[in-house]
Design a protein around this motif. Structure first.
Motif, PDB file in Angstrom:
ATOM      1  N   HIS A   1      60.861  -2.890  10.646  1.00  0.00           N
ATOM      2  CA  HIS A   1      60.906  -3.747  11.839  1.00  0.00           C
ATOM      3  C   HIS A   1      59.694  -4.677  11.827  1.00  0.00           C
ATOM      4  O   HIS A   1      58.549  -4.215  11.753  1.00  0.00           O
ATOM      5  CB  HIS A   1      60.887  -2.898  13.117  1.00  0.00           C
ATOM      6  N   ARG A   2      59.937  -5.966  11.887  1.00  0.00           N
ATOM      7  CA  ARG A   2      58.870  -6.982  11.893  1.00  0.00           C
ATOM      8  C   ARG A   2      58.582  -7.390  13.336  1.00  0.00           C
ATOM      9  O   ARG A   2      59.503  -7.713  14.092  1.00  0.00           O
ATOM     10  CB  ARG A   2      59.274  -8.194  11.060  1.00  0.00           C
ATOM     11  N   ALA A   3      57.298  -7.374  13.676  1.00  0.00           N
ATOM     12  CA  ALA A   3      56.899  -7.720  15.043  1.00  0.00           C
ATOM     13  C   ALA A   3      55.622  -8.546  15.005  1.00  0.00           C
ATOM     14  O   ALA A   3      54.741  -8.312  14.169  1.00  0.00           O
ATOM     15  CB  ALA A   3      56.683  -6.455  15.872  1.00  0.00           C
ATOM     16  N   ASN A   4      55.526  -9.513  15.901  1.00  0.00           N
ATOM     17  CA  ASN A   4      54.338 -10.345  16.010  1.00  0.00           C
ATOM     18  C   ASN A   4      53.256  -9.614  16.796  1.00  0.00           C
ATOM     19  O   ASN A   4      53.537  -8.980  17.819  1.00  0.00           O
ATOM     20  CB  ASN A   4      54.664 -11.672  16.691  1.00  0.00           C
ATOM     21  N   CYS A   5      52.018  -9.728  16.320  1.00  0.00           N
ATOM     22  CA  CYS A   5      50.875  -9.070  16.966  1.00  0.00           C
ATOM     23  C   CYS A   5      49.695 -10.036  17.024  1.00  0.00           C
ATOM     24  O   CYS A   5      49.529 -10.883  16.144  1.00  0.00           O
ATOM     25  CB  CYS A   5      50.438  -7.821  16.197  1.00  0.00           C
TER      26      CYS A   5
ATOM     27  N   PHE B   1      46.622   6.688  15.969  1.00  0.00           N
ATOM     28  CA  PHE B   1      46.707   6.268  17.368  1.00  0.00           C
ATOM     29  C   PHE B   1      47.579   7.225  18.183  1.00  0.00           C
ATOM     30  O   PHE B   1      47.244   7.609  19.300  1.00  0.00           O
ATOM     31  CB  PHE B   1      47.263   4.843  17.445  1.00  0.00           C
ATOM     32  N   TYR B   2      48.698   7.616  17.621  1.00  0.00           N
ATOM     33  CA  TYR B   2      49.682   8.445  18.326  1.00  0.00           C
ATOM     34  C   TYR B   2      49.145   9.860  18.565  1.00  0.00           C
ATOM     35  O   TYR B   2      49.428  10.480  19.588  1.00  0.00           O
ATOM     36  CB  TYR B   2      50.978   8.491  17.513  1.00  0.00           C
ATOM     37  N   LEU B   3      48.360  10.375  17.610  1.00  0.00           N
ATOM     38  CA  LEU B   3      47.812  11.738  17.702  1.00  0.00           C
ATOM     39  C   LEU B   3      46.317  11.714  18.020  1.00  0.00           C
ATOM     40  O   LEU B   3      45.571  12.586  17.584  1.00  0.00           O
ATOM     41  CB  LEU B   3      48.058  12.489  16.387  1.00  0.00           C
ATOM     42  N   ARG B   4      45.887  10.729  18.758  1.00  0.00           N
ATOM     43  CA  ARG B   4      44.460  10.549  19.036  1.00  0.00           C
ATOM     44  C   ARG B   4      43.907  11.697  19.872  1.00  0.00           C
ATOM     45  O   ARG B   4      44.638  12.358  20.627  1.00  0.00           O
ATOM     46  CB  ARG B   4      44.235   9.221  19.757  1.00  0.00           C
TER      47      ARG B   4
ATOM     48  N   LYS C   1      60.680   1.568  11.943  1.00  0.00           N
ATOM     49  CA  LYS C   1      61.243   1.658  13.289  1.00  0.00           C
ATOM     50  C   LYS C   1      60.656   2.850  14.053  1.00  0.00           C
ATOM     51  O   LYS C   1      60.481   2.791  15.274  1.00  0.00           O
ATOM     52  CB  LYS C   1      62.769   1.771  13.213  1.00  0.00           C
ATOM     53  N   THR C   2      60.348   3.910  13.319  1.00  0.00           N
ATOM     54  CA  THR C   2      59.761   5.086  13.966  1.00  0.00           C
ATOM     55  C   THR C   2      58.375   4.773  14.492  1.00  0.00           C
ATOM     56  O   THR C   2      58.042   5.091  15.649  1.00  0.00           O
ATOM     57  CB  THR C   2      59.697   6.254  12.973  1.00  0.00           C
ATOM     58  N   THR C   3      57.531   4.149  13.677  1.00  0.00           N
ATOM     59  CA  THR C   3      56.172   3.837  14.114  1.00  0.00           C
ATOM     60  C   THR C   3      56.174   2.791  15.229  1.00  0.00           C
ATOM     61  O   THR C   3      55.344   2.859  16.146  1.00  0.00           O
ATOM     62  CB  THR C   3      55.323   3.327  12.942  1.00  0.00           C
ATOM     63  N   TYR C   4      57.090   1.841  15.177  1.00  0.00           N
ATOM     64  CA  TYR C   4      57.148   0.828  16.226  1.00  0.00           C
ATOM     65  C   TYR C   4      57.531   1.467  17.563  1.00  0.00           C
ATOM     66  O   TYR C   4      56.931   1.165  18.608  1.00  0.00           O
ATOM     67  CB  TYR C   4      58.149  -0.264  15.865  1.00  0.00           C
ATOM     68  N   ALA C   5      58.508   2.373  17.528  1.00  0.00           N
ATOM     69  CA  ALA C   5      58.909   3.055  18.758  1.00  0.00           C
ATOM     70  C   ALA C   5      57.778   3.927  19.290  1.00  0.00           C
ATOM     71  O   ALA C   5      57.555   4.001  20.507  1.00  0.00           O
ATOM     72  CB  ALA C   5      60.162   3.903  18.489  1.00  0.00           C
ATOM     73  N   GLN C   6      57.052   4.589  18.394  1.00  0.00           N
ATOM     74  CA  GLN C   6      55.921   5.404  18.829  1.00  0.00           C
ATOM     75  C   GLN C   6      54.834   4.550  19.476  1.00  0.00           C
ATOM     76  O   GLN C   6      54.200   4.967  20.450  1.00  0.00           O
ATOM     77  CB  GLN C   6      55.336   6.160  17.635  1.00  0.00           C
ATOM     78  N   THR C   7      54.632   3.355  18.942  1.00  0.00           N
ATOM     79  CA  THR C   7      53.554   2.495  19.441  1.00  0.00           C
ATOM     80  C   THR C   7      53.852   1.954  20.825  1.00  0.00           C
ATOM     81  O   THR C   7      53.036   2.066  21.752  1.00  0.00           O
ATOM     82  CB  THR C   7      53.309   1.328  18.472  1.00  0.00           C
TER      83      THR C   7
ATOM     84  N   TYR D   1      52.301  -9.385  22.687  1.00  0.00           N
ATOM     85  CA  TYR D   1      51.662  -9.493  21.370  1.00  0.00           C
ATOM     86  C   TYR D   1      50.243  -8.921  21.413  1.00  0.00           C
ATOM     87  O   TYR D   1      49.821  -8.216  20.482  1.00  0.00           O
ATOM     88  CB  TYR D   1      51.619 -10.948  20.921  1.00  0.00           C
ATOM     89  N   ALA D   2      49.514  -9.215  22.482  1.00  0.00           N
ATOM     90  CA  ALA D   2      48.128  -8.749  22.578  1.00  0.00           C
ATOM     91  C   ALA D   2      48.058  -7.233  22.751  1.00  0.00           C
ATOM     92  O   ALA D   2      47.204  -6.566  22.154  1.00  0.00           O
ATOM     93  CB  ALA D   2      47.427  -9.441  23.745  1.00  0.00           C
ATOM     94  N   GLU D   3      48.958  -6.673  23.557  1.00  0.00           N
ATOM     95  CA  GLU D   3      48.950  -5.221  23.778  1.00  0.00           C
ATOM     96  C   GLU D   3      49.314  -4.480  22.492  1.00  0.00           C
ATOM     97  O   GLU D   3      48.687  -3.481  22.139  1.00  0.00           O
ATOM     98  CB  GLU D   3      49.921  -4.851  24.898  1.00  0.00           C
ATOM     99  N   LEU D   4      50.345  -4.977  21.789  1.00  0.00           N
ATOM    100  CA  LEU D   4      50.731  -4.340  20.530  1.00  0.00           C
ATOM    101  C   LEU D   4      49.607  -4.431  19.504  1.00  0.00           C
ATOM    102  O   LEU D   4      49.299  -3.446  18.811  1.00  0.00           O
ATOM    103  CB  LEU D   4      52.010  -4.992  19.993  1.00  0.00           C
ATOM    104  N   GLY D   5      48.976  -5.590  19.401  1.00  0.00           N
ATOM    105  CA  GLY D   5      47.868  -5.751  18.470  1.00  0.00           C
ATOM    106  C   GLY D   5      46.682  -4.877  18.834  1.00  0.00           C
ATOM    107  O   GLY D   5      45.989  -4.345  17.948  1.00  0.00           O
ATOM    108  N   MET D   6      46.438  -4.709  20.127  1.00  0.00           N
ATOM    109  CA  MET D   6      45.341  -3.843  20.572  1.00  0.00           C
ATOM    110  C   MET D   6      45.576  -2.403  20.142  1.00  0.00           C
ATOM    111  O   MET D   6      44.660  -1.723  19.656  1.00  0.00           O
ATOM    112  CB  MET D   6      45.209  -3.953  22.091  1.00  0.00           C
ATOM    113  N   LYS D   7      46.793  -1.915  20.294  1.00  0.00           N
ATOM    114  CA  LYS D   7      47.104  -0.533  19.901  1.00  0.00           C
ATOM    115  C   LYS D   7      46.965  -0.347  18.388  1.00  0.00           C
ATOM    116  O   LYS D   7      46.423   0.663  17.925  1.00  0.00           O
ATOM    117  CB  LYS D   7      48.522  -0.177  20.349  1.00  0.00           C
ATOM    118  N   VAL D   8      47.443  -1.324  17.614  1.00  0.00           N
ATOM    119  CA  VAL D   8      47.339  -1.228  16.156  1.00  0.00           C
ATOM    120  C   VAL D   8      45.881  -1.257  15.717  1.00  0.00           C
ATOM    121  O   VAL D   8      45.458  -0.485  14.842  1.00  0.00           O
ATOM    122  CB  VAL D   8      48.142  -2.363  15.492  1.00  0.00           C
ATOM    123  N   ALA D   9      45.094  -2.149  16.311  1.00  0.00           N
ATOM    124  CA  ALA D   9      43.679  -2.253  15.946  1.00  0.00           C
ATOM    125  C   ALA D   9      42.926  -0.968  16.284  1.00  0.00           C
ATOM    126  O   ALA D   9      42.080  -0.503  15.506  1.00  0.00           O
ATOM    127  CB  ALA D   9      43.044  -3.445  16.659  1.00  0.00           C
TER     128      ALA D   9
END
Length: 556
Positions: free
Chosen positions: A168-172, A196-199, A227-233, A257-265
């Motif tokens: 799954h491609r998503a903009n961040c 991030f998910y198991l923090r 798709k699994t990691t995107y749903a988890q995020t 985009y900012a919230e998704l990028g924040m979680k990934v970072a």
């Protein structure tokens, strides 16, 4: 040879946890006693990784015709579990070990001995050794039945193209360093999201400062997720740490985009922080590495024990030490290979090259919206391999209220209330009653003429004198029922809550209660109050083979 054939299939694929990897292992004390290929992959919550590996191994068995492949996961033999509804009657977990293989692209099952000649070849008791099983497999080629082949083929028929659909491609909106790292090594996205998910509170301390992936300089780019990691995020509710400044929520696109990028970072920051605590893999040896403090290794050993790797040997025995040494060597080898694959030199990042961060078209999120009807059909298909007629009945039930058999509901419930019995073990349903009555009849026939005859002289004499109390008890019961009816009818609110039989448009307060109409009305209202969740009405009707359609009143 194997890598050259499967590399085009796994190119650009993002694994949920571990890459597919095979390595040569050998120990003369093991079964088999010759070198063979062994692989261990953790797939986490992504079952598609497991079935992609099944497809890869099936492909390997085709271009290497003499290869015999067995597959085991946490639940047992993967092929047997998938084809559980079509297995031979004699096959069960007690005798299935080392009998099921992928060979020449098909599932093969080594049968039990069926003749005196087979007894010399196939042991009738005890464990079938893998080395012996492979010899029988290559000589006899016992291909499994067509339903078993179809069950496995149906599971892997979409590959390798289905592997691309898992991405799954998503903009961040990411910090520049984070974007460069993920574009250079896409496999790191699953590790970052896992962190991030198991923090935990300790790893969260790294996000308070964001020393490595600072959000001072950001860039918008397209990141490839599974798709699994995107749903988890996106399912995680996470408040932005102090270094981040998110746009206003009314700017939906920019905020997303900012919230998704924040979680990934934050996931990358926690991953980098945790990696600093790990020892250097280059200098690790079996003698120097601290296995007892490595949680992953301890989990790895526990998994090997569940799979019977140590062959019920006691810790400290000679064979146990040999097997333990080999497991440590394989673990260090795998650990070093994984660390080499995901190393990205942060010092060499060229953050001024805008072409590196050029974004692509993001994918739609329609796959995250599951229709209740599709989910129900999928569950019914997966759980029972229902017959076509039952699936048609289920489809009719979901078409609307027109497909609801109210007469069947009334007749089943009336029969249940009038004829069912309740005992210590709970309510007895019709099917259970029938089976129990058959058992009681057979027991009664056996005991019919056994035991002494009992005779109550007092009751017999009272019957002869006409002093039987049965008639008096019946009259008393009638009086009690009449008093109850009068008490119920005296309460207007309670009396008006029941639907009554009417011969014309005018309602008559003294009209009798319409039992069937009230029954159906209360059943439907109770089912509606469940709001699609399991409840007493749905559980009761399922015992009668009835499925009510979902309540779509609010949607309309």
């Amino acid at each position: 040879m194997i890598n050259s054939n499967i590399q085009p299939l796994i190119k650009d694929y993002i694994w949920q946890k571990d890459r597919f990897h095979l390595s040569i292992t050998y120990d003369q004390h093991q079964d088999p006693r010759y070198p063979f290929l062994f692989g261990l992959t953790r797939f986490g919550d992504c079952l598609n990784d497991e079935w992609f590996i099944v497809y890869l191994l099936k492909s390997i068995s085709l271009f290497l015709p003499e290869s015999a492949i067995s597959l085991v996961d946490n639940d047992g033999d993967v092929l047997l579990i998938e084809a559980a509804h079509h297995l031979p009657y004699w096959l069960d977990p007690s005798n299935s070990e080392n009998r099921v293989y992928l060979y020449e692209g098909k599932v093969h099952i080594i049968p039990l001995a069926s003749s005196p000649a087979d007894i010399l070849q196939i042991p009738t008791s005890g464990k079938l050794l893998r080395e012996r099983a492979i010899d029988i497999l290559r000589k006899r080629k016992p291909v499994a039945s067509k339903p078993i082949q179809d069950a496995i083929d149906e599971r892997v028929q979409g590959y390798p193209s289905a592997a691309k659909e898992e991405i799954h491609r998503a903009n961040c909106l990411l910090p520049t360093k984070a974007a460069f790292v993920l574009l250079s090594e896409p496999q790191l996205i699953t590790l970052a999201i896992e962190a991030f998910y198991l923090r935990d509170p300790i790893s969260m301390k790294a996000c308070a400062s964001m020393n490595v992936f600072s959000p001072v300089n950001t860039v918008e780019t397209t990141i490839r997720f599974t798709k699994t990691t995107y749903a988890q995020t996106i399912s995680q509710k996470f408040y932005a740490p102090k270094p981040f400044r998110l746009p206003a929520m009314n700017q939906k696109r920019q905020y997303k985009y900012a919230e998704l990028g924040m979680k990934v970072a934050c996931g990358l920051e926690m991953l980098y922080y945790n990696a600093q605590d790990e020892p250097n893999n280059e200098s690790n040896t079996v003698e120097t590495y601290k296995f007892e403090s490595d949680k992953k290794y301890l989990a790895y050993v526990d998994h090997l024990k569940k799979l019977g790797y140590f062959r019920s040997e006691r810790p400290g025995s000679q064979l146990y030490k040999v097997l333990e040494l080999q497991s440590k060597q394989q673990y260090l080898l795998f650990k070093s290979q994984e660390s080499e694959k995901r190393v990205v030199a942060l010092d060499d990042i060229d953050i001024d090259d805008e072409d590196v961060f050029e974004g692509n078209k993001e994918d739609t999120e329609d796959w995250m919206n599951v229709d209740p009807k599709q989910l129900e059909e999928l569950l019914m298909k997966r759980m029972g391999h229902m017959k076509d007629s039952m699936m048609d009945d289920l489809k009719n039930d979901f078409d609307g209220e027109d497909g609801m058999d109210l007469e069947a509901i009334m007749s089943n419930l009336e029969n249940f209330v009038e004829n069912s019995k309740s005992g210590v073990d709970g309510v007895e349903f019709p099917k259970e009653v029938m089976s129990e009555e058959e058992e009681e009849d057979s027991e009664y026939e056996e005991d019919e003429y056994e035991g002494p005859i009992k005779f109550d002289m007092d009751k017999f004499m009272s019957i002869l004198k006409g002093e039987s109390s049965f008639k008096q008890q019946e009259e008393d019961l009638t009086d009690v029922m009449e008093e109850m009816d009068q008490e119920l009818s005296s309460h207007d609110k309670l009396n008006n809550s029941f639907a009554k039989l009417t011969t014309n448009e005018e309602e008559n307060e003294d009209a009798p209660v319409d039992i069937q109409l009230n029954l159906v009305k209360n059943v439907l209202e109770s089912f509606k109050s469940q709001q699609g969740l399991p409840g007493p009405v749905s559980n009761l009707l399922n015992q009668f083979g009835l499925v009510l359609p979902a309540d779509n009143e609010q949607e309309k």
